[in-house]
Design an enzyme around this catalytic site. Structure first.
Site, short mmCIF file in Angstrom:
data_model
loop_
_atom_site.label_atom_id
_atom_site.label_comp_id
_atom_site.label_asym_id
_atom_site.label_seq_id
_atom_site.Cartn_x
_atom_site.Cartn_y
_atom_site.Cartn_z
N PRO A 91 -56.88 13.96 79.60
CA PRO A 91 -57.70 14.44 80.71
C PRO A 91 -56.93 14.59 82.02
CG PRO A 91 -58.80 12.66 79.52
CD PRO A 91 -57.39 12.71 79.03
N GLU A 118 -57.60 4.01 73.43
CA GLU A 118 -57.72 4.10 74.89
C GLU A 118 -56.59 4.90 75.52
OE1 GLU A 118 -60.21 3.00 77.03
OE2 GLU A 118 -61.22 2.84 75.09
N ARG A 156 -52.45 33.24 66.90
CA ARG A 156 -53.11 34.55 66.84
C ARG A 156 -52.42 35.58 67.74
NH1 ARG A 156 -56.85 36.00 70.42
NH2 ARG A 156 -58.22 36.91 68.83
N ASP A 171 -59.12 40.41 74.40
CA ASP A 171 -59.75 39.10 74.52
C ASP A 171 -60.19 38.84 75.95
OD1 ASP A 171 -59.19 38.61 71.87
OD2 ASP A 171 -57.38 37.46 72.28
#
Length: 265
Positions: A91, A118, A156, A171
């Site tokens: 994060p 954790e 891709r 895209d």
């Protein structure tokens, strides 16, 4: 390019690497993926790779030593002049976006560390991690899903992976679309559950179709991700016809259609 994935659950990757259109990238070696389990580098009968955090608190922390030994083996196996980047899915990192995917797709690869519990002992992060990447403002039970997301997005973009070479050029977020979201798509039948395909798509007039698609991209982006419109405008990527289409969106939203439901065509 080569990606080495450090994961406690290599079995999660096996169906992923053998499924879908991107499997071509892995099967042909365009994107080489090697899986490494840090438990193979842990000591003791139980091959322990985690322990309780100093200072107390809930959960367990992945230990630096087995991770360090695993990374050393990876670097020896890669035998590169300069060490490959080490990516931790966390994060704390910036959210993965199209520009980052394009950069990784043009690189020689990286070592992807899938954290669990954790987190990872900070000393290993300080010593070896060069990049941290997040998928967004939420928490996963491990980094494996994030690693698969990066691998899929990179694979891709490799030549010959998609059935249509130009497919990825359209895209969402692609600079080929000036960073706008993609337009709606339709296929057979022409009428489904009482809903018809927009007439312009059946007209055969390529100029009208392309303009319709462009207007739809502008409308959807303005409604869902207005900051992308601001960025495109600041970069000078919108012309007079684009601005006129955006004015039509605002006028429609201010009228009977209501917010977020305006139609350009």
């Amino acid at each position: 390019m080569r990606f080495d994935v450090i994961t406690l659950f290599p079995e999660l990757f096996e169906p992923f690497l053998g499924s879908g259109v991107t499997r071509r990238a892995y099967a042909t070696g365009l994107v080489q993926v090697n899986l490494w389990n840090p438990r193979d580098f842990a000591e003791g009968n139980y091959r322990r790779i985690d322990d309780r955090p100093f200072g107390g608190g809930p959960g367990m922390v992945m230990m630096a030593e087995p991770l360090g030994l695993c990374l050393a083996q990876i670097r020896s196996d890669r035998a590169e002049a300069s060490p490959a980047p080490v990516v931790l899915f966390s994060p704390l990192g910036p959210a993965l976006n199209h520009a980052a995917v394009e950069a990784w797709s043009a690189s020689a690869g990286a070592v992807l560390l899938c954290g669990r519990y954790e987190g990872v002992d900070q000393r290993f992060i300080d010593a070896h991690v060069t990049h941290q990447i997040s998928l967004g403002d939420f928490v996963l039970s491990g980094g494996e899903i994030a690693a698969m997301a990066l691998l899929d997005a990179v694979a891709r973009l490799q030549p010959g992976v998609l059935n249509d070479e130009g497919s990825h050029q359209f895209d969402s977020f692609n600079p080929a679309l000036d960073g706008l979201l993609d337009c709606p798509h339709y296929t057979r039948p022409e009428v489904w559950a009482g809903a018809p395909v927009p007439e312009v798509l059946l007209s055969g007039h390529h100029g009208h179709i392309e303009r319709w698609r462009r207007d739809q991209r502008l409308q959807i982006t303005a409604q869902r991700r207005p900051e992308l419109i601001d960025a495109a405008r600041a970069a000078g990527r919108l012309d007079k016809r684009d601005e006129a289409a955006l004015k039509a969106v605002k006028a429609s939203e201010a009228g009977t259609a209501g917010p977020g439901r305006g139609k350009l065509l």
